[in-house]
Structure formats: C-alpha cells, structure tokens
Design an enzyme around this catalytic site. Structure first.
Site, short mmCIF file in Angstrom:
data_model
loop_
_atom_site.label_atom_id
_atom_site.label_comp_id
_atom_site.label_asym_id
_atom_site.label_seq_id
_atom_site.Cartn_x
_atom_site.Cartn_y
_atom_site.Cartn_z
N ASP A 153 0.82 -1.21 0.00
CA ASP A 153 0.00 0.00 0.00
C ASP A 153 0.86 1.27 0.00
OD1 ASP A 153 -2.05 -1.79 0.26
OD2 ASP A 153 -2.87 -0.95 2.10
N ASP A 154 0.26 2.35 -0.47
CA ASP A 154 0.76 3.73 -0.32
C ASP A 154 1.81 4.17 -1.32
OD1 ASP A 154 -0.94 3.73 1.80
OD2 ASP A 154 0.57 3.95 3.36
N HIS A 208 -5.78 2.51 -4.18
CA HIS A 208 -5.80 2.73 -2.73
C HIS A 208 -6.29 4.15 -2.41
CE1 HIS A 208 -4.94 1.71 1.37
NE2 HIS A 208 -3.88 2.50 1.51
N HIS A 260 -5.57 9.11 0.30
CA HIS A 260 -5.59 8.32 1.53
C HIS A 260 -6.52 8.86 2.61
CE1 HIS A 260 -4.02 5.67 4.73
NE2 HIS A 260 -3.48 4.96 3.75
N TYR A 306 -7.04 2.40 5.68
CA TYR A 306 -7.37 1.97 7.04
C TYR A 306 -8.35 0.78 7.06
CZ TYR A 306 -5.94 6.85 7.36
OH TYR A 306 -5.28 8.05 7.18
N HIS A 338 3.62 -2.32 3.24
CA HIS A 338 3.72 -0.97 2.72
C HIS A 338 5.08 -0.76 2.06
CE1 HIS A 338 0.50 -0.76 5.70
NE2 HIS A 338 0.05 0.31 5.06
#
Length: 209
Positions: A30-31, A81, A85, A122, A177
């Site tokens: 992720d991210d 994603h 965020h 989340y 991540h």
C-alpha cells in the site's frame, strides 16, 4: 520394454497423487509508489520470481509515473488505494467515487486495463458503500488476512520477517507498505517461503477459480 513403460507410468501417477499442491500467497503493498523504496521492493520480487499487487495512491502514481510503468512492465498488478488516503467511510459517496476514479484514470493510463480491485485506506468502508461501488463502478474491495503491522514504529525488519515466515498460509493476503524495513524483510522471507512451496501471485491470480 512395455513392462518398464507400464511401471514408469504407475510411478508417475503415484507421485502425482502424493504431490503437495502449490500454496498460493498474495503479497500486497500500500501507499506507493515511492522513489527508491518501491524499486528496491521490485528488485527483491524479481530475484524470487514473485508477483505482487501494488495498491497505489493516485497522488504518488502521478508523482512517479516511471516507477508505475516499471511495476506494470515487470508483471505486477496495480490496484487502487484512493487518491489522497482519506477515510472513505467518513466521506459522501460522491467524494469516494472521485477518490477512486481519479486514481483509476492514472492506473489505466499505464495498464490499459479496467481497474477492478481497490483497498480502502485503514480498511474503513461501510457495507452500503461497498455495495454501491460494486454496482456503479464494478470495483471490489480487498482486505487482508496476514499483517505484521509494518507501519508501527516498534516493527523492524527482523520482526516483520519472523512474523511473515511464521504466519504464511495458502490463499493468504499479506498487507505491507512501501517501507525500507519491509523491503529488507522480504529478502529473508521470500526465499524461505519459496523453499516451502509457496507461489507468489497477484490478487487477480489468487481470485481465479
């Protein structure tokens, strides 16, 4: 000669019956993408013949298009994603759609494929939101069932590696991540899991029936 061929055929059949089925596991990140760290993760994946799924942020995909292209070129899946965020559960549906659609546009510009999978930041998503996004955008949310919580400060590369080796399972979806410590942990984890018969696949491959 015919007897030998017959016996050989019996042996091959018996071996196939007792052979262990391949265990599939999906590593997800992720991210990203991020400047150097994502490329380090890609290198580890390449060294271990591993495919993964990158749940990217639109803002980072726009910032690092070349890395996004590299992820795609090396056979990995790119999924959504959100753009910035946010907690999607707290947003009106119009804003949720903007977050996903703006990121889809960036991903499709690289892959030329419709984006099906997304992971809410989340893991926060209401049931009604999930159903509406499936109905109107044709998108499916993807959660996880293995997580070393690499975002927590006490979580270092040794802990991450130990956790993943001990908790790996067939049809596992691993939440990670784009962090340096995570990339370092993968250098230990992937060879060990590969030796145990794991195949590293994308979410799309894991969901194939």
């Amino acid at each position: 000669m015919k007897i030998l061929k017959y016996l050989l055929a019996i042996c091959i059949t018996a071996m196939s019956l007792f052979a262990q089925p391949t265990k599939k596991i999906a590593f997800t990140f992720d991210d990203g993408p991020k400047s150097k760290i994502t490329e380090e993760i890609l290198e580890v994946l390449r060294e271990n013949d591993a495919k993964a799924t990158f749940f990217i942020l639109g803002v980072n995909g726009k910032r690092y298009p070349k890395i996004l292209e590299k992820i795609h070129e090396e056979g990995h899946q790119i999924a959504n994603h959100s753009y910035n965020h946010p907690n999607l559960k707290k947003l009106p549906m119009s804003d949720v759609k903007k977050e996903l659609e703006s990121t889809n546009k960036i991903i499709t510009g690289v892959t030329n494929k419709k984006v099906v999978y997304f992971r809410p930041p989340y893991g926060a998503l209401g049931k009604a939101q999930k159903e509406e996004l499936k109905k109107n955008l044709g998108m499916e949310s993807v959660m996880w069932n293995i997580s070393p919580k690499d975002w927590e400060k006490p979580s270092d590369k040794d802990y991450i590696a130990k956790f993943l080796v001990e908790n790996a399972k067939d049809k596992g979806i691993v939440l990670l991540h784009d962090y340096g410590k995570t990339a370092q942990a993968l250098k230990v984890v992937l060879p060990q899991l590969k030796a145990r018969g794991f195949e590293f696949v994308t979410i799309e491959e894991l969901n194939k029936k």
